[in-house]
Structures are given as C-alpha cells and as structure tokens.
Design a protein around this motif. Sequence first.
Motif, PDB file in Angstrom:
ATOM      1  N   THR A   2     -13.949  69.769  55.476  1.00  0.00           N
ATOM      2  CA  THR A   2     -14.856  69.480  54.970  1.00  0.00           C
ATOM      3  C   THR A   2     -16.207  69.274  55.860  1.00  0.00           C
ATOM      4  O   THR A   2     -15.912  70.127  57.130  1.00  0.00           O
ATOM      5  CB  THR A   2     -14.838  67.185  55.754  1.00  0.00           C
ATOM      6  OG1 THR A   2     -14.774  67.448  57.070  1.00  0.00           O
ATOM      7  CG2 THR A   2     -13.199  67.008  55.128  1.00  0.00           C
ATOM      8  N   LEU A  44     -23.265  56.620  50.748  1.00  0.00           N
ATOM      9  CA  LEU A  44     -24.236  57.326  50.747  1.00  0.00           C
ATOM     10  C   LEU A  44     -23.972  58.429  50.019  1.00  0.00           C
ATOM     11  O   LEU A  44     -24.724  59.008  48.741  1.00  0.00           O
ATOM     12  CB  LEU A  44     -24.696  57.539  51.828  1.00  0.00           C
ATOM     13  CG  LEU A  44     -24.769  56.234  53.113  1.00  0.00           C
ATOM     14  CD1 LEU A  44     -25.517  57.062  54.505  1.00  0.00           C
ATOM     15  CD2 LEU A  44     -25.833  55.780  52.211  1.00  0.00           C
ATOM     16  N   LEU A  45     -23.362  59.562  50.332  1.00  0.00           N
ATOM     17  CA  LEU A  45     -23.619  60.607  49.225  1.00  0.00           C
ATOM     18  C   LEU A  45     -22.854  60.459  47.826  1.00  0.00           C
ATOM     19  O   LEU A  45     -23.952  61.072  46.683  1.00  0.00           O
ATOM     20  CB  LEU A  45     -22.512  61.988  49.835  1.00  0.00           C
ATOM     21  CG  LEU A  45     -22.382  63.731  49.357  1.00  0.00           C
ATOM     22  CD1 LEU A  45     -24.092  63.648  48.843  1.00  0.00           C
ATOM     23  CD2 LEU A  45     -21.589  64.579  48.978  1.00  0.00           C
ATOM     24  N   MET A  50     -19.089  64.018  55.247  1.00  0.00           N
ATOM     25  CA  MET A  50     -19.583  63.250  54.116  1.00  0.00           C
ATOM     26  C   MET A  50     -19.086  64.391  52.610  1.00  0.00           C
ATOM     27  O   MET A  50     -19.035  63.794  51.595  1.00  0.00           O
ATOM     28  CB  MET A  50     -21.152  63.454  54.131  1.00  0.00           C
ATOM     29  CG  MET A  50     -21.343  62.558  54.660  1.00  0.00           C
ATOM     30  SD  MET A  50     -23.158  62.148  54.941  1.00  0.00           S
ATOM     31  CE  MET A  50     -24.049  61.399  53.843  1.00  0.00           C
ATOM     32  N   PHE A  51     -18.662  65.227  53.464  1.00  0.00           N
ATOM     33  CA  PHE A  51     -18.610  66.473  51.322  1.00  0.00           C
ATOM     34  C   PHE A  51     -17.458  66.865  52.305  1.00  0.00           C
ATOM     35  O   PHE A  51     -16.664  67.259  52.920  1.00  0.00           O
ATOM     36  CB  PHE A  51     -19.557  67.569  51.301  1.00  0.00           C
ATOM     37  CG  PHE A  51     -19.544  68.486  50.259  1.00  0.00           C
ATOM     38  CD1 PHE A  51     -20.446  68.086  49.135  1.00  0.00           C
ATOM     39  CD2 PHE A  51     -18.338  69.665  50.623  1.00  0.00           C
ATOM     40  CE1 PHE A  51     -20.533  69.092  48.127  1.00  0.00           C
ATOM     41  CE2 PHE A  51     -18.447  70.517  49.582  1.00  0.00           C
ATOM     42  CZ  PHE A  51     -18.851  70.282  48.218  1.00  0.00           C
ATOM     43  N   SER A  53     -17.686  64.246  46.572  1.00  0.00           N
ATOM     44  CA  SER A  53     -18.157  63.101  47.680  1.00  0.00           C
ATOM     45  C   SER A  53     -16.345  62.625  48.839  1.00  0.00           C
ATOM     46  O   SER A  53     -16.109  61.647  48.081  1.00  0.00           O
ATOM     47  CB  SER A  53     -18.957  62.096  46.879  1.00  0.00           C
ATOM     48  OG  SER A  53     -19.410  62.716  46.178  1.00  0.00           O
ATOM     49  N   TYR A  58     -19.907  47.930  54.301  1.00  0.00           N
ATOM     50  CA  TYR A  58     -20.447  48.972  55.874  1.00  0.00           C
ATOM     51  C   TYR A  58     -20.445  47.245  56.523  1.00  0.00           C
ATOM     52  O   TYR A  58     -20.229  47.731  57.538  1.00  0.00           O
ATOM     53  CB  TYR A  58     -21.862  49.781  55.030  1.00  0.00           C
ATOM     54  CG  TYR A  58     -22.032  49.390  56.492  1.00  0.00           C
ATOM     55  CD1 TYR A  58     -21.962  50.904  57.067  1.00  0.00           C
ATOM     56  CD2 TYR A  58     -23.745  48.845  56.905  1.00  0.00           C
ATOM     57  CE1 TYR A  58     -21.981  51.107  58.034  1.00  0.00           C
ATOM     58  CE2 TYR A  58     -23.411  49.542  58.412  1.00  0.00           C
ATOM     59  CZ  TYR A  58     -23.237  50.448  59.019  1.00  0.00           C
ATOM     60  OH  TYR A  58     -23.627  51.060  60.047  1.00  0.00           O
ATOM     61  N   SER A  91     -18.879  50.936  57.916  1.00  0.00           N
ATOM     62  CA  SER A  91     -19.687  52.965  57.569  1.00  0.00           C
ATOM     63  C   SER A  91     -18.850  52.639  56.710  1.00  0.00           C
ATOM     64  O   SER A  91     -18.781  51.917  55.460  1.00  0.00           O
ATOM     65  CB  SER A  91     -17.669  53.233  59.064  1.00  0.00           C
ATOM     66  OG  SER A  91     -17.466  54.893  57.991  1.00  0.00           O
ATOM     67  N   THR A  92     -20.016  54.204  56.252  1.00  0.00           N
ATOM     68  CA  THR A  92     -20.070  53.832  54.903  1.00  0.00           C
ATOM     69  C   THR A  92     -19.231  55.443  54.357  1.00  0.00           C
ATOM     70  O   THR A  92     -18.790  56.128  53.029  1.00  0.00           O
ATOM     71  CB  THR A  92     -21.155  54.514  54.549  1.00  0.00           C
ATOM     72  OG1 THR A  92     -22.003  55.411  55.324  1.00  0.00           O
ATOM     73  CG2 THR A  92     -22.138  53.051  54.362  1.00  0.00           C
ATOM     74  N   ARG A  93     -18.281  55.861  55.768  1.00  0.00           N
ATOM     75  CA  ARG A  93     -17.445  57.083  55.519  1.00  0.00           C
ATOM     76  C   ARG A  93     -15.978  56.969  55.063  1.00  0.00           C
ATOM     77  O   ARG A  93     -15.737  55.762  55.597  1.00  0.00           O
ATOM     78  CB  ARG A  93     -17.201  57.554  57.000  1.00  0.00           C
ATOM     79  CG  ARG A  93     -18.804  59.096  57.143  1.00  0.00           C
ATOM     80  CD  ARG A  93     -17.811  59.639  58.366  1.00  0.00           C
ATOM     81  NE  ARG A  93     -16.920  60.098  59.116  1.00  0.00           N
ATOM     82  CZ  ARG A  93     -16.680  60.980  58.827  1.00  0.00           C
ATOM     83  NH1 ARG A  93     -17.619  61.462  60.006  1.00  0.00           N
ATOM     84  NH2 ARG A  93     -15.862  61.945  59.328  1.00  0.00           N
ATOM     85  N   ASP A 130     -18.289  60.014  51.112  1.00  0.00           N
ATOM     86  CA  ASP A 130     -18.887  59.051  52.000  1.00  0.00           C
ATOM     87  C   ASP A 130     -19.584  58.447  51.136  1.00  0.00           C
ATOM     88  O   ASP A 130     -20.315  59.067  50.051  1.00  0.00           O
ATOM     89  CB  ASP A 130     -20.462  59.674  52.439  1.00  0.00           C
ATOM     90  CG  ASP A 130     -20.847  58.525  53.305  1.00  0.00           C
ATOM     91  OD1 ASP A 130     -20.430  59.157  54.934  1.00  0.00           O
ATOM     92  OD2 ASP A 130     -21.814  58.169  53.356  1.00  0.00           O
ATOM     93  N   PHE A 132     -21.082  68.382  56.453  1.00  0.00           N
ATOM     94  CA  PHE A 132     -21.523  67.269  56.376  1.00  0.00           C
ATOM     95  C   PHE A 132     -21.020  66.091  57.286  1.00  0.00           C
ATOM     96  O   PHE A 132     -21.920  64.934  56.786  1.00  0.00           O
ATOM     97  CB  PHE A 132     -22.119  67.229  55.020  1.00  0.00           C
ATOM     98  CG  PHE A 132     -23.405  68.396  54.920  1.00  0.00           C
ATOM     99  CD1 PHE A 132     -24.739  68.742  54.758  1.00  0.00           C
ATOM    100  CD2 PHE A 132     -23.205  68.858  53.735  1.00  0.00           C
ATOM    101  CE1 PHE A 132     -25.569  69.639  54.927  1.00  0.00           C
ATOM    102  CE2 PHE A 132     -23.756  70.225  53.319  1.00  0.00           C
ATOM    103  CZ  PHE A 132     -25.191  70.157  53.922  1.00  0.00           C
TER     104      PHE A 132
END
Length: 482
Positions: A63, A128-129, A68-69, A124, A180, A185-187, A126, A65
């Motif tokens: 992983t 957001l990503l 996130m990636f 992705s 969220y 969290s968004t992860r 996350d 970022f």
Amino acid sequence: MFPVIDWNLISLELLIALIIAALMVMDILLPKNTQKDWLGISSFIALSGLIAFWLTQHDLAGTTFGGMFVMDSLAWFFKMFFLLAMVFVFVMTQQYFKSLGGRRNEFYLLLWLTLIGMCLVASSADFLLLFIAIEILTISLYVMTAYLKSDKLSIEAGMKYLILGALSSGFFLYGMSFLYGVTHSTRFDAIQVFAATHAMTPMMAFGLVLVFAAVGFKIAAVPFHMWVPDVYQGAPTPVTALLSVGSKAAGFVVLIRLFFGVFAPWHMELSLMLAVLSAITMTYGNLVAMFQTNIKRLLGYSSISHAGYLLMGAATGTILGASAINFYLLGYLFTNLAAFLVIVLFSIAAKGDDIEDYAGLSKRSGILACTMLLALVSLAGVPPLAGFFGKFTLLMAAVNSGLVWLALIAVVNIVISTYYYLMVVKRVYVDAPRTTSPIPVSLPMRLVLGVAIVGIVGIGIFQGPFLDAAITAVKGMSLIHP
C-alpha cells in the motif's frame, strides 16, 4: 508529515499518465490535415508495451499514499482485464472513426483517461480515492457518450447519462459521509476493523445502501439501470462496448473489495438484499430484452441480466462466489466485445443497428456471422463456450451457499435468454438478405475477430488456468475476510 510514496506500486498509472501527456504533445505537433492515424497507431504500441510490462509485475504488492492506494492480486487481475479490454475498444474506435472522419484524436485521449480511472478504481483502498477514481472514469464516459454532436440520440444519451450519473455521485458522497460519521475514517482497513467489532447500526445500513446505489449505477443493476437502453443505443458503439465491459468490471471490483473484504463481517445481513436484487435484475433484463428490435438496446438489456447473474456470486459471500465473478467477467470480456466488434463493422456497411438489418448476414460475411453466432450462444450459456462455464461456476457457488432458489431462478432466466439470442442467430443464418453485396473485412480485423473467437472458445475448453487466475486474484486480495 507527508506520507512516504512507493512509486513502484503506482508504476502502471504513472506510465499511463506519461502516455497521455506524450499523445497530447503529439496531437498538438501533428499537422491538422494529416490523414494518417498516428495517435491510434501510437496507442496500440503503447498498450502492447503496457501489457508486456504488467505481465512482469505479477508479484507487486503493498500500500502507499498513507494506505489509500493498494496493490494486490485483485488489483493486478483487474488492471490486466482493463488493458485487454482497451485493445478491443481502440480497434473499434479506429474502425468507427474511419466512417465518421475527424475528431478521433481527442477521443483516443478520452479513452486513455478512462483507462487510468478504471486502474485507480481497482487499487482504491479509501473512499476518497475511490470517489475521485470513479469521477475520472465517469466524466470521460459522459463526454464520449455525447461525442456525436450532430446526432440527437447521442446528445440525448449523454444528457441522461450525465444527470443520472450526477445523482449516483450524490448517493456515493452521502453514503460515504454516513459511514465516516459512524466509523470516523474513510480508509477501508479502519472501516473493516469497525465492522468486525460492531453490529450494523441503522445509520451504517443507510450509508451502505447509498454506496451500493452508486455502485449499482455502474454495474446496471435494477433499479439503477434506467440509463442503460438509451445510452447503449445513442452512444458511439466503442463507448457502448466500453460501458458494457470496462465500466461494469470497474463496478464489480468495487463490489468485491467492499462486500468480500471491508463489510464481509456483516455479510449475513447483506446476503438476502443482494440475492433479491440479483433475481430481480436478471429477470427484468431478460424479459425486456425479448421485445427489442435494435441490437444495441438488446445487448443493453442483456447487460442488465448479466449484472444479475454476477450479483448471484456477490450474494454468496464466499471465495468461490468472488472467484466465479472474476471468471465470468473474463469470458464476458471476449464474448461481449466480439459482438460489439461485429456491430461496428456491420453498421459501417449497413448504416443501421436494427436486428432486421442482420437478415442474411451469413451470406454477406462468413467471419462476421460466425463471430456473432459464437458471441450470442456464449452469452446464452451454451457449452463448451466461455459463457457456459461462467454461468456454471456462479450457479455452483450459489448452490454451495444454500441459495438454491436463486440458482433455480437463474436457470429459468438462462432458458429465457436463449430464446432472444437465438432469434438474432436465426436472422443471421436463416432469413433472406436484403442485399447480397459482401461486407469487406480487412485482414487486421479478421485477426482481431480471430483473437476474440479464440478467447470465447479457449476459456470454455481450457478453463483451468483462467479459473486458477480468478481464484488467485481473490485469495491474495488485501483485507479479505477469513
């Protein structure tokens, strides 16, 4: 503190970005009156290089970022899937714009932008990503759908796709905000830990439904399918092909990552909802497809029914179910894109997409008729082609998970779909042609059609290695629930 970035993990996306920049510079420098399709030729060379490069990156994992990636076996599998799909789409685009003339260079650039969006969706980790990736993919598709500015059907399709797509983006953002609000969290990894240690609350359930609505738009599941028939008919055929395979696969990689990983601890609560949606989606798609007179609309409703079959795998919540989705999509890639290749070549000669126009195609072009025959009977699930074993693995996964009633509904739907696919085959092989003038098919196009046929037959007869690849992609997935 700025997170440490592992550039190796995002090497494919970086290369695609560099290719887009190089093609943009080439487009600016080329003389405006050049007849040579330099961007198309360069795109094929670049795609071939990317496929060769990606084959050497099979063990890439990790992983970056800030988490996130993610790069894992599932991301590798789907990125290879998207690269292969784009080879067919670029071929269609080249043929399609031969009959339309200019503005093809901008179209190539939009296709590359779509590819980078699909690759980011696959990696992705996350929300957001994931949202940014979906928007990169979808905005490119909005523009390409309405690309034929003098065609009112194309403009109408683009407007409908834009409005409903914006609605689905709103659903996604609202769903993400609810998730969220509960998990902070968004992860994906943090949300999975929350799901493993907490029961599903009404707010979480509401957020999940909204996120699923956005994903349902991508995969064309009922009741989020309303855009499909008009957009499939009005969009340029290469875009329709991309929507039917690339965009749908992007939706399912999200579905696998969320429902087999992040929210897998709540699978018992979600299984019935997915099973009911699967039954409704496949039944609706097949029943309405029987009454279509336009080949692109028929394949649009067929695409809805195939989303229903694939949701059957999602409803199982098992590794076998997720592997069956991957395997089915692999066969669907060659099968559906073969059908759209025939549509592109035929519509250039016949100037029409009505099913009755296909009468007597076998007497005008043997290679086009044979490819259409194999594609349609594979979509119907006739052995020993790819579509048969794809459906077989999904049915086996459903029965093993106790969803026998869903498997029975799927079998009834397969019988219904066989009827309308064979009606097209009858037009092609039995009905008298309106004209006997042959349809020319160039040698390069014969080779591409041959590759599609080899894919349809090869995956059906030698399904072992492809099934192993589908299973490996799921077992090596990051965050998979034990």
